[in-house]
Design a protein around this motif. Structure first.
Motif, PDB file in Angstrom:
ATOM      1  N   ARG A 180       7.785  22.405  23.605  1.00 62.53           N
ATOM      2  CA  ARG A 180       8.672  22.794  22.509  1.00 62.53           C
ATOM      3  C   ARG A 180       8.899  24.293  22.586  1.00 62.53           C
ATOM      4  NH1 ARG A 180       8.010  17.870  21.821  1.00 62.53           N
ATOM      5  NH2 ARG A 180       8.328  16.700  19.925  1.00 62.53           N
ATOM      6  N   GLU A 181      10.115  24.731  22.302  1.00 56.84           N
ATOM      7  CA  GLU A 181      10.454  26.147  22.409  1.00 56.84           C
ATOM      8  C   GLU A 181      10.902  26.687  21.050  1.00 56.84           C
ATOM      9  OE1 GLU A 181      11.860  26.597  26.990  1.00 56.84           O
ATOM     10  OE2 GLU A 181      13.323  25.770  25.585  1.00 56.84           O
ATOM     11  N   PHE A 182      10.390  27.886  20.721  1.00 59.38           N
ATOM     12  CA  PHE A 182      10.660  28.507  19.436  1.00 59.38           C
ATOM     13  C   PHE A 182      11.217  29.915  19.650  1.00 59.38           C
ATOM     14  CE2 PHE A 182       7.194  25.495  19.065  1.00 59.38           C
ATOM     15  CZ  PHE A 182       7.605  24.699  18.009  1.00 59.38           C
ATOM     16  N   ASP A 183      12.268  30.233  18.908  1.00 54.62           N
ATOM     17  CA  ASP A 183      12.952  31.518  19.020  1.00 54.62           C
ATOM     18  C   ASP A 183      12.209  32.570  18.198  1.00 54.62           C
ATOM     19  OD1 ASP A 183      14.724  33.675  18.947  1.00 54.62           O
ATOM     20  OD2 ASP A 183      16.495  32.383  18.847  1.00 54.62           O
ATOM     21  N   ILE A 184      11.597  33.513  18.866  1.00 59.92           N
ATOM     22  CA  ILE A 184      10.814  34.549  18.201  1.00 59.92           C
ATOM     23  C   ILE A 184      11.681  35.358  17.247  1.00 59.92           C
ATOM     24  CG2 ILE A 184       9.538  36.710  18.588  1.00 59.92           C
ATOM     25  CD1 ILE A 184       8.579  35.425  21.278  1.00 59.92           C
ATOM     26  N   LYS A 185      12.853  35.779  17.714  1.00 60.76           N
ATOM     27  CA  LYS A 185      13.710  36.657  16.911  1.00 60.76           C
ATOM     28  C   LYS A 185      14.490  35.913  15.821  1.00 60.76           C
ATOM     29  CE  LYS A 185      14.200  40.591  19.805  1.00 60.76           C
ATOM     30  NZ  LYS A 185      15.073  41.732  19.923  1.00 60.76           N
TER      31      LYS A 185
END
Length: 119
Positions: free
Chosen positions: A85-90
């Motif tokens: 799963r990928e999460f957008d830090i910004k």
């Protein structure tokens, strides 16, 4: 408002992350390549994987031609070590595949060289 010094700016190089604690919670402090700091709960919202065992990476965007992609957002994505799963830090820790879901985040400020996390 609860706040705590969790580490020093020199503890995390740009493009890296570090596991630390905020109160009784394990958190992940990320420093994007542009030098900005962000903090999240160190737990994937899918099945609880420790995100510090994952990686900071980028993402791809498609162009008009099939099979033509650009790599972008280098060092701005947290990838879960268990299921990718990928999460957008910004973007407040929002999941790339499902932006209505996100990992819990914390406010961050810098005083002198101290990284202070607060709720």
């Amino acid at each position: 408002m609860k706040e705590q010094i969790v580490c020093q700016t020199s503890d995390i190089e740009p493009g890296h992350m570090m596991k630390t604690t905020f109160g009784k919670q394990t958190i992940l402090v990320c420093r994007t390549p542009d030098g900005e700091f962000y903090a999240f709960l160190n737990q994937c919202i899918h099945q609880g994987a420790p995100l510090d065992k994952g990686m900071m990476c980028g993402a791809t965007t498609a162009h008009s031609k099939p099979g033509d992609y650009d790599y972008c957002h280098h060092g701005e994505i947290i990838r879960c070590p268990w299921h990718g799963r990928e999460f957008d830090i910004k973007n407040d820790g929002r999941m790339l595949a499902s932006p209505d879901k996100k990992i819990p985040s914390f406010n961050v400020r810098i005083e002198d060289e101290s990284i202070i996390v607060y709720k």
